[in-house]
Design a protein around this motif. Structure first.
Motif, short mmCIF file in Angstrom:
data_model
loop_
_atom_site.label_atom_id
_atom_site.label_comp_id
_atom_site.label_asym_id
_atom_site.label_seq_id
_atom_site.Cartn_x
_atom_site.Cartn_y
_atom_site.Cartn_z
N VAL A 189 0.67 -1.04 0.10
CA VAL A 189 0.44 0.09 0.03
C VAL A 189 0.57 1.87 0.02
O VAL A 189 1.81 1.04 0.69
CB VAL A 189 -0.66 0.04 0.96
N THR A 190 0.79 2.08 -1.23
CA THR A 190 0.95 3.80 -0.93
C THR A 190 0.19 4.03 -0.51
O THR A 190 -0.73 4.60 -0.08
CB THR A 190 1.59 3.96 -2.08
N LEU A 191 0.76 5.88 -0.30
CA LEU A 191 -0.46 7.49 0.05
C LEU A 191 -1.24 7.12 -1.16
O LEU A 191 -2.15 7.02 -1.10
CB LEU A 191 1.08 8.54 -0.39
N ASP A 192 -1.29 6.79 -2.37
CA ASP A 192 -1.84 6.88 -3.12
C ASP A 192 -2.93 5.84 -3.14
O ASP A 192 -4.49 5.81 -3.82
CB ASP A 192 -1.63 6.71 -4.96
N ASP A 193 -2.97 4.72 -2.24
CA ASP A 193 -4.14 3.65 -2.54
C ASP A 193 -4.75 4.05 -1.08
O ASP A 193 -6.25 3.14 -0.83
CB ASP A 193 -3.45 2.26 -2.57
N SER A 194 -4.98 5.13 -0.37
CA SER A 194 -5.21 5.23 1.11
C SER A 194 -6.79 5.99 0.93
O SER A 194 -7.62 5.92 -0.48
CB SER A 194 -4.96 6.50 1.28
N GLY A 195 -8.03 4.51 1.17
CA GLY A 195 -9.35 5.06 0.57
C GLY A 195 -9.67 4.16 -0.18
O GLY A 195 -10.71 4.35 -0.09
N LYS A 196 -9.27 3.66 -0.55
CA LYS A 196 -9.53 2.11 -1.24
C LYS A 196 -10.24 0.90 -0.21
O LYS A 196 -9.93 0.45 0.71
CB LYS A 196 -8.71 1.63 -2.16
N PHE A 197 -11.14 -0.06 -1.04
CA PHE A 197 -11.44 -0.79 0.37
C PHE A 197 -10.77 -2.36 -1.06
O PHE A 197 -11.37 -2.63 -2.34
CB PHE A 197 -13.13 -1.11 -0.74
N TYR A 198 -10.32 -2.86 -0.81
CA TYR A 198 -9.40 -3.92 -1.32
C TYR A 198 -10.18 -5.85 -0.86
O TYR A 198 -10.39 -5.52 0.06
CB TYR A 198 -8.52 -4.28 -0.57
N ALA A 199 -9.93 -6.68 -1.83
CA ALA A 199 -10.66 -7.61 -1.28
C ALA A 199 -9.01 -8.57 -1.70
O ALA A 199 -7.90 -8.16 -2.27
CB ALA A 199 -11.42 -8.69 -2.89
N TRP A 200 -9.04 -10.12 -1.24
CA TRP A 200 -8.07 -10.85 -0.36
C TRP A 200 -6.89 -10.82 -1.67
O TRP A 200 -5.81 -10.88 -1.55
CB TRP A 200 -7.76 -11.47 0.51
N ASP A 201 -7.63 -10.64 -2.59
CA ASP A 201 -6.50 -11.02 -3.74
C ASP A 201 -5.92 -9.38 -5.08
O ASP A 201 -4.94 -9.64 -5.27
CB ASP A 201 -7.07 -11.77 -4.71
N GLY A 202 -6.00 -8.31 -3.95
CA GLY A 202 -5.56 -6.74 -4.17
C GLY A 202 -6.81 -6.29 -5.58
O GLY A 202 -6.81 -4.84 -5.31
N SER A 203 -8.16 -6.54 -5.20
CA SER A 203 -8.81 -6.61 -6.97
C SER A 203 -9.13 -5.76 -6.39
O SER A 203 -9.59 -5.01 -4.29
CB SER A 203 -9.38 -7.40 -6.92
N LEU A 204 -10.05 -4.00 -6.55
CA LEU A 204 -10.61 -4.02 -5.44
C LEU A 204 -12.55 -3.90 -5.37
O LEU A 204 -12.79 -4.48 -6.14
CB LEU A 204 -10.16 -2.10 -6.66
N ILE A 205 -12.78 -3.45 -4.31
CA ILE A 205 -14.77 -3.67 -4.36
C ILE A 205 -15.11 -2.34 -4.55
O ILE A 205 -14.33 -1.13 -3.26
CB ILE A 205 -14.38 -4.58 -2.96
#
Ligand SMILES: NC(=O)c1ccc[n+]([C@@H]2O[C@H](COP(=O)([O-])OP(=O)(O)OC[C@H]3O[C@@H](n4cnc5c(N)ncnc54)[C@H](OP(=O)(O)O)[C@@H]3O)[C@@H](O)[C@H]2O)c1
Length: 249
Positions: A231-247
């Motif tokens: 995770v980087t600062l740009d990823d903040s606020g994301k909802f991830y699934a276990w495999d890294g895909s976004l929900i």
């Protein structure tokens, strides 16, 4: 001293996060409401395990914990909230129909699923950000959510209290990420869904889950840590699934 803090450490998923982090961090704080030990975490590990009896729904206890950490040389780089509740032995069970909905169970769901993340953030976010700055890295606050908390992904209905308490959690995480960008500039905040994982939480609902879709805690944590560690600062606020895909929220 690179430090990770895990809440809900007695749970099926929390416990495994503790075991994983002991391989990678100098200090791991395993926070649980229980006064139990973790003798089953076996094998060689580099980190020192600190068992903390902290109830994360009690602000006084979080405040004391934060004061303890703040007065010492721990560089907090990772906080994971692995607390959550779906059923209990006192009548809490996911609703099949609206007639099953009641105030008591909704309140229990909010207590276990929703309010812990903002309370942890209120008391520990500044320590995460300070630790990340000192380590010259990104501090990550990851909260275990659930795909069924996604409003746009709701096709089956039911499970009113669990869905709603996780949806509210998701909104809190998104809101916290906006403030984090402004105030805690070395940190990122994410929600993560573990996939159906073989723990006491999922046990009563595993019958129709195909074997390949029921994860061991070891597998789920390995996959989620591969996401969290990148995770980087740009990823903040994301909802991830276990495999890294976004929900979708
Ligand atoms: N297992 C799955 O298939 C699955 C799927 C989707 C999402 N999740 C999410 O993943 C997270 C971990 O679940 P799990 O499967 O590890 O469940 P678990 O084995 O039942 O552990 C959950 C932990 O949450 C803590 N907790 C529960 N109610 C609480 C309350 N009122 N106040 C404070 N702490 C409370 C407890 O930790 P302490 O007793 O140590 O304090 C408990 O051990 C949860 O957020 C869950 O919703 C799990």
């Amino acid at each position: 001293m690179k430090t990770a803090i895990i809440f809900g450490a007695s749970g099926g998923i929390g416990r495994e996060f503790v075991a994983y982090c002991l391989q990678k961090y100098d200090h791991v704080f395993a926070c649980t409401r229980q006064s139990q030990n973790f003798e089953t975490i076996e094998g060689e590990h580099q980190g020192a395990l600190h068992l903390m009896q902290v109830n994360p729904t009690t602000e006084r206890e979080l405040k004391v914990f934060a004061q303890f950490l703040g007065g010492r040389e721990f560089n907090v780089q990772l906080i994971i909230n692995a607390c959550g509740v779906l059923h209990d032995q006192d009548g809490l069970a996911p609703e099949k129909k609206i007639e099953d909905f009641n105030v008591e169970n909704f309140e229990k769901s909010v207590l276990g699923n929703t309010i812990i993340t903002p309370l942890i953030a209120k008391h520990l976010m500044h320590l995460l950000d300070k630790g990340a700055k000192q380590l010259n890295t990104t501090g990550v606050f990851a909260s275990l959510s659930a795909r069924v908390g996604s409003i746009s992904d709701n096709y089956l209905g039911g499970w009113y209290s669990y869905r709603a308490s996780k949806a509210a959690l998701n909104q809190l995480i998104k809101t916290l990420s906006v403030e984090t960008e402004r105030r805690f500039k070395h940190s990122a905040v994410i929600a993560i869904h573990p996939g159906t994982t073989d723990t006491s939480l999922s046990k009563p609902f595993q019958a129709n889950v195909p074997a390949e879709k029921l994860f061991t805690p070891e597998y789920a944590i390995r996959k989620m840590m591969a996401v969290i560690e990148n995770v980087t600062l740009d990823d903040s606020g994301k909802f991830y699934a276990w495999d890294g895909s976004l929900i979708e929220w």
